[in-house]
Design a protein around this motif. Structure first.
Motif, mmCIF file in Angstrom:
data_model
loop_
_atom_site.group_PDB
_atom_site.id
_atom_site.type_symbol
_atom_site.label_atom_id
_atom_site.label_comp_id
_atom_site.label_asym_id
_atom_site.label_seq_id
_atom_site.Cartn_x
_atom_site.Cartn_y
_atom_site.Cartn_z
ATOM 1 N N CYS A 42 0.840 -1.191 0.000
ATOM 2 C CA CYS A 42 0.000 0.000 0.000
ATOM 3 C C CYS A 42 0.879 1.247 0.000
ATOM 4 C CB CYS A 42 -0.884 0.029 1.246
ATOM 5 S SG CYS A 42 -2.145 -1.264 1.287
ATOM 6 N N ALA A 47 -0.890 2.608 4.233
ATOM 7 C CA ALA A 47 -0.284 1.412 4.821
ATOM 8 C C ALA A 47 -0.572 1.338 6.318
ATOM 9 C CB ALA A 47 1.215 1.422 4.582
ATOM 10 N N THR A 51 -3.711 -4.659 6.442
ATOM 11 C CA THR A 51 -4.414 -3.965 5.368
ATOM 12 C C THR A 51 -3.794 -4.367 4.035
ATOM 13 O OG1 THR A 51 -4.856 -2.074 6.810
ATOM 14 C CG2 THR A 51 -5.019 -1.671 4.476
ATOM 15 N N CYS A 53 -4.148 -3.454 -0.425
ATOM 16 C CA CYS A 53 -4.615 -2.411 -1.331
ATOM 17 C C CYS A 53 -4.844 -2.922 -2.747
ATOM 18 C CB CYS A 53 -3.614 -1.265 -1.364
ATOM 19 S SG CYS A 53 -3.581 -0.303 0.154
ATOM 20 N N VAL A 64 -6.477 4.276 -5.247
ATOM 21 C CA VAL A 64 -6.066 3.147 -4.420
ATOM 22 C C VAL A 64 -7.074 2.976 -3.283
ATOM 23 C CG1 VAL A 64 -4.241 2.162 -3.000
ATOM 24 C CG2 VAL A 64 -3.648 3.562 -4.995
ATOM 25 N N ALA A 66 -7.941 0.770 0.171
ATOM 26 C CA ALA A 66 -7.342 -0.056 1.221
ATOM 27 C C ALA A 66 -8.451 -0.824 1.941
ATOM 28 C CB ALA A 66 -6.585 0.814 2.217
#
Length: 91
Positions: A42, A47, A51, A53, A64, A66
């Motif tokens: 990510c 980040a 998690t 992405c 993006v 997440a």
């Protein structure tokens, strides 16, 4: 006159019903509905522990998304980047 009142009452109640039935964006919904690519990592802004992405392209931007690895994979973050600038945001 009563049918008109009933119709107005139904339309007035519609937003309340819609709010009660709203679905959170989960990775399962995202995966089947939106063309995307998996990211190895990510961007720093998104980040977090546990998690992952995914990215989509639209015109000259990369969007993006997440998602949490827990609790049904809900969407937990979102960011947009100019196509040429994304590399500097990735680890």
């Amino acid at each position: 006159m009563k049918p008109v009142f009933a119709l107005i009452t139904c339309f007035a109640a519609a937003p309340a019903v819609a709010a009660e039935t709203a679905m959170p964006m989960t990775y399962g919904l995202f995966e089947t509905a939106i063309a995307h690519t998996d990211l190895d990592s990510c961007p720093a802004q998104l980040a977090k522990p546990d998690t992952f992405c995914r990215a989509t392209l639209r015109h000259d931007e990369i969007h993006v998304f997440a998602f949490s690895r827990e609790d049904g994979n809900p969407l937990v973050g979102f960011a947009s980047y100019a196509f040429d600038d994304l590399a500097q945001h990735l680890n």
